[in-house]
Scaffold this motif. Structure first.
Motif, PDB file in Angstrom:
ATOM      1  N   ALA A 301      17.892  12.098  39.657  1.00 30.01           N
ATOM      2  CA  ALA A 301      18.178  13.379  40.358  1.00 30.01           C
ATOM      3  C   ALA A 301      19.731  13.109  41.102  1.00 30.01           C
ATOM      4  O   ALA A 301      20.500  13.867  41.243  1.00 30.01           O
ATOM      5  CB  ALA A 301      17.426  14.193  41.229  1.00 30.01           C
ATOM      6  N   PHE A 302      19.625  11.946  41.690  1.00 27.48           N
ATOM      7  CA  PHE A 302      20.835  11.721  42.515  1.00 27.48           C
ATOM      8  C   PHE A 302      21.980  11.303  41.677  1.00 27.48           C
ATOM      9  O   PHE A 302      23.092  11.765  41.951  1.00 27.48           O
ATOM     10  CB  PHE A 302      20.446  10.270  43.363  1.00 27.48           C
ATOM     11  N   SER A 303      21.813  10.736  40.730  1.00 28.58           N
ATOM     12  CA  SER A 303      22.838  10.409  39.718  1.00 28.58           C
ATOM     13  C   SER A 303      23.455  11.914  39.027  1.00 28.58           C
ATOM     14  O   SER A 303      24.524  11.739  39.015  1.00 28.58           O
ATOM     15  CB  SER A 303      22.214   9.471  38.678  1.00 28.58           C
ATOM     16  N   ARG A 304      22.372  12.752  38.536  1.00 29.69           N
ATOM     17  CA  ARG A 304      23.052  14.052  38.045  1.00 29.69           C
ATOM     18  C   ARG A 304      23.709  14.798  39.265  1.00 29.69           C
ATOM     19  O   ARG A 304      24.548  15.579  39.071  1.00 29.69           O
ATOM     20  CB  ARG A 304      21.777  14.844  37.268  1.00 29.69           C
ATOM     21  N   GLY A 305      22.992  14.823  40.434  1.00 28.92           N
ATOM     22  CA  GLY A 305      23.454  15.679  41.602  1.00 28.92           C
ATOM     23  C   GLY A 305      23.010  17.297  41.184  1.00 28.92           C
ATOM     24  O   GLY A 305      23.045  17.910  42.305  1.00 28.92           O
ATOM     25  N   THR A 306      23.344  17.812  40.281  1.00 29.20           N
ATOM     26  CA  THR A 306      23.243  19.280  39.978  1.00 29.20           C
ATOM     27  C   THR A 306      22.781  19.429  38.650  1.00 29.20           C
ATOM     28  O   THR A 306      23.017  18.640  37.600  1.00 29.20           O
ATOM     29  CB  THR A 306      24.420  19.955  40.368  1.00 29.20           C
ATOM     30  N   SER A 307      22.224  20.693  38.272  1.00 26.08           N
ATOM     31  CA  SER A 307      21.975  21.303  37.080  1.00 26.08           C
ATOM     32  C   SER A 307      23.150  21.759  36.277  1.00 26.08           C
ATOM     33  O   SER A 307      24.198  22.068  37.573  1.00 26.08           O
ATOM     34  CB  SER A 307      20.990  22.118  37.159  1.00 26.08           C
ATOM     35  N   VAL A 308      23.623  21.795  35.248  1.00 24.78           N
ATOM     36  CA  VAL A 308      24.825  22.188  34.820  1.00 24.78           C
ATOM     37  C   VAL A 308      24.565  23.370  33.483  1.00 24.78           C
ATOM     38  O   VAL A 308      23.632  22.945  32.744  1.00 24.78           O
ATOM     39  CB  VAL A 308      25.494  21.098  34.088  1.00 24.78           C
ATOM     40  N   TYR A 309      24.992  24.401  33.823  1.00 22.26           N
ATOM     41  CA  TYR A 309      24.856  25.592  32.863  1.00 22.26           C
ATOM     42  C   TYR A 309      25.851  25.819  31.861  1.00 22.26           C
ATOM     43  O   TYR A 309      27.002  26.212  32.409  1.00 22.26           O
ATOM     44  CB  TYR A 309      24.357  26.981  33.920  1.00 22.26           C
ATOM     45  N   PHE A 310      25.431  25.973  30.598  1.00 17.97           N
ATOM     46  CA  PHE A 310      26.237  26.393  29.641  1.00 17.97           C
ATOM     47  C   PHE A 310      25.772  27.715  28.922  1.00 17.97           C
ATOM     48  O   PHE A 310      24.547  27.911  29.096  1.00 17.97           O
ATOM     49  CB  PHE A 310      26.471  25.461  28.432  1.00 17.97           C
ATOM     50  N   PRO A 311      26.552  28.512  28.213  1.00 17.17           N
ATOM     51  CA  PRO A 311      25.859  29.574  27.372  1.00 17.17           C
ATOM     52  C   PRO A 311      24.816  29.271  26.508  1.00 17.17           C
ATOM     53  O   PRO A 311      23.855  30.087  26.312  1.00 17.17           O
ATOM     54  CB  PRO A 311      27.173  30.194  26.718  1.00 17.17           C
TER      55      PRO A 311
END
Length: 705
Positions: A301-311
């Motif tokens: 989770a630390f490495s990713r930092g955030t969820s990323v949203y695509f269509p």
């Protein structure tokens, strides 16, 4: 002590500082004819990074030579720009001519020396040492001839192809999108590499989308050990011991309000009328109960930092066993939460609050559309949610009070239009409806902002380590430019650029509400403001006119929220000293990482959205639309459609000769003037998938009066 050590010591104590080879020979009493032996020692010290040689042939430590650390931003024409790490000491970037890059490429970390500047010219620099390479892997289009293969990078700032030996690419088809690992950086030649993944044909839409995802080094899959840990936490569920000392809200009327397609539900709300005002509960998923510090889940989770949203997909911060499962506040399922309960008076002031570990059971998973339907009096929807209609109307009542209160404080509208891109996986159809920001969205926004502010104020009051969401005031330079622009429109800004306040911006906007120039002013204002970020030190939030703010409400999809939940719980458990011990050093690191990952995610989302918009507009070539001029440059106009798609109108396609007025952001002709905010009729002429850009032709202005 060896000769090399003695020479290095002489540099450290300043004896040899900034001397050339002949001066060093003289100082060390070495015959000049023996300089080659000395050069060998100096070369070894340079390779070890202990000393450096500048373009004038002088040696010294980085400090002695006045070297500056920073990053190269490349250009497809071969030159570059140097961006210093120390923004306070160096306000501007430096131009780096191609001959002075000395092998450095886009995104490399380097040391440079400033070059002499001719009067009126931009400051220049020369790369002295490449500290680290910006790319280990790069995405592009693979081509092959009889001699070798080449990867042509998608990132045009990386101004050279990657050489792939023919023996390493015999089975790879020319013309595919691929990922190459860079294996060498030979001086004076193209970097060498090997293809490690083929993404698909270059004219394949989804291969192009995947190329963008790979170019930002975003992760699609979770490592097996991370998924296993998530599954174990999901299977454990909620036990009787988990409920000990938790406040029980399971019998309260609590609902979630999200988009129809939302699967990871972070937040729920409850609201009651009281004798003196309102009792608002904002209940947030207790992700920290399942994701413990330094676990595999936490490291990922630390490495990713955030969820990323695509269509067409989501790259979640946490595996779906948690994000869509045990952590998500699903309808009619018991869930562990961290609740911020606020007693609010009739004027919208939080009179008292408490943050508690809790357990809830959401009664309904509502959508924004359903909440809007209830407020609009839709009988079918009101019948479906008979038990919650009164609370929804109360939510609307409190929201209006909170909005009015925040407006009086000077909150600046940061409502940046974002396209809602809908992708039908079955048909492949892309739909982009006109932009609409319903009041139901504003309800959740107002409640989450209030909870974020309340939590941040409490944590600041006890001086615990924390991660704040800060939005610093505009720089003096940008505030002055905005002030001058407002004056050019005939307005009277009553603020000083060196000490602008949120209410200054709001008052200026309010004074222009009824004027045609309002939309122009609003856009330029937004561009004058700094970007919000995370920090361990509170510096307030300019846009919200808040003295203290944080992100508390989305721990499923944002790491800073998860981190501050842990700190809050340590405090709630009476472990204040332990919180300092654990997080005093970690909070700044997590804040920086989260800010970096947020910027990366936003850039990736924007690029993919632009790809979908380009595909959408490719099927509408020849169609006409009403648009608003959203940008003006020396090369032409940008115009935005009601669904937020932006197209470019080249200046050469306009009738007549035009000059660019940078102060008022206008194109000025003999009879026509085009400025930001004006309504125009446009026709779709072409799309450029390479630039992910649509080209319009201007048909004429639209008189809105």
């Amino acid at each position: 002590m060896s000769t090399k050590q003695k020479i290095f010591q002489a540099f450290e104590n300043g004896t040899l500082s900034c001397k050339n080879i002949s001066e060093i020979c003289k100082t060390l009493d070495i015959p000049y004819r023996e300089k080659n032996r000395l050069l060998g020692v100096l070369d070894e010290l340079v390779k070890e990074g202990k000393i450096f040689e500048n373009d004038g042939g002088r040696y010294g430590t980085s400090e002695q030579l006045g070297l500056i650390k920073g990053e190269i931003v490349g250009n497809e024409r071969g030159f570059g720009f140097f961006v210093p790490d120390d923004k306070e000491a160096y306000q501007n970037d430096f131009f780096v001519p191609k001959k002075y890059l000395h092998g450095a490429l886009h995104a490399d970390k380097v040391l440079v020396q400033k070059l002499p500047v001719s009067f009126g010219e931009k400051e220049e620099a020369s790369v002295v040492k490449i500290l680290s390479r910006g790319y280990e892997k790069i995405v592009g289009t693979f081509r092959r001839d009889r001699r070798a293969g080449y990867l042509i990078p998608d990132e045009k700032k990386f101004s050279t192809d990657i050489y792939i030996p023919l023996s390493a690419c015999e089975r790879i088809k020319s013309g595919v999108k691929a990922v190459a690992k860079i294996t060498s950086y030979p001086f004076g030649r193209s970097p060498g590499g090997e293809v490690i993944e083929v993404l698909g044909d270059e004219d394949d839409f989804f291969a192009e989308e995947l190329s963008i995802i790979r170019s930002y080094d975003l992760k699609e899959e979770f490592p097996p050990h991370v998924k296993k840990e998530a599954k174990r936490e999901q299977t454990r569920g909620i036990t009787a011991s988990d409920l000990v000392k938790r406040k029980d809200f399971r019998n309260k009327l609590i609902v979630t309000i999200d988009g129809a397609d939302t699967r990871d539900i972070d937040d729920a709300i409850s609201l009651e009328k009281t004798e003196n005002g309102y009792l608002l509960g904002v209940h947030i998923a207790d992700v920290s109960h399942y994701v413990t510090p330094r676990s595999h889940l936490d490291n990922e989770a630390f490495s990713r930092g955030t969820s990323v949203y695509f269509p067409d997909r989501v790259l979640p911060m946490l595996p779906r066993a948690l994000s869509n499962g045990i952590c998500s506040l699903n309808e009619k399922e018991e869930r562990l939460t961290l609740s911020c309960v606020m007693h609010i008076d009739k004027k919208g002031t939080v009179k008292s609050s408490e943050i508690v570990e809790s357990v809830i059971c959401s009664k309904h998973k509502m959508t924004y559309a359903e909440v809007s339907a209830i407020l609009d009096g839709d009988q079918a929807t009101r019948e479906k949610y008979r038990d919650v209609c009164d609370m929804i109307e109360l939510c609307a009542e409190l929201t209006r009070i909170l909005q009015e209160k925040r407006a009086k404080k000077g909150s600046v509208s940061l409502d940046v239009k974002e396209a809602k891109i809908l992708f039908n996986e079955q048909t492949g159809e892309i739909t982009i409806p006109d932009y609409e920001r319903a009041f139901s969205y504003q309800i959740i926004e107002a409640f989450m902002v209030l909870a974020n502010e309340t939590v941040a104020e409490f944590m600041q009051s006890i001086e615990a380590p924390f991660i704040y969401r800060i939005h610093e005031k505009p720089t003096e330079e940008k505030a002055a430019a905005f002030r001058a622009f407002a004056q050019s429109l005939g307005l009277t800004p009553r603020f000083q650029a060196d000490d602008v306040k949120p209410y200054d911006y709001r008052n200026l906007l309010k004074s222009a509400e009824s004027l045609p120039s309002y939309s122009v002013l609003n856009r330029v204002m937004l561009r004058s403001m700094q970007k919000a970020r995370y920090a361990a030190e509170n510096k307030g939030h300019f846009g919200l006119a808040s003295d203290c703010y944080c992100h508390f409400t989305s721990p499923i999809r944002r790491y800073p929220d998860l981190c501050i939940h842990r700190i809050i719980k340590e405090v709630l458990h009476g472990n204040y000293d332990l919180a300092i011990e654990k997080y005093a050093d970690f909070a700044p690191r997590a804040a920086q990482q989260s800010s970096d990952r947020e910027r990366r995610a936003e850039s990736a989302e924007r690029d993919v959205d632009d790809l979908y918009k380009t595909m959408y507009m490719s099927e509408r070539i020849g169609e006409e639309f009403e648009a608003v001029i959203s940008g003006v440059t020396a090369h032409g106009l940008f115009a935005e459609l009601p669904n937020t798609i932006e197209g470019f109108i080249p200046i050469e396609s306009l009738f007549g000769d035009f000059t660019f007025d940078p102060e008022r952001l206008r194109l000025v002709g003999r009879t026509d003037v085009y400025a930001i905010g004006e309504s125009v009729q446009v026709k779709v002429i072409d799309v450029d998938f390479y630039r992910r850009r649509t080209e319009f032709r201007l048909l004429g202005k639209i008189n809105k009066e």
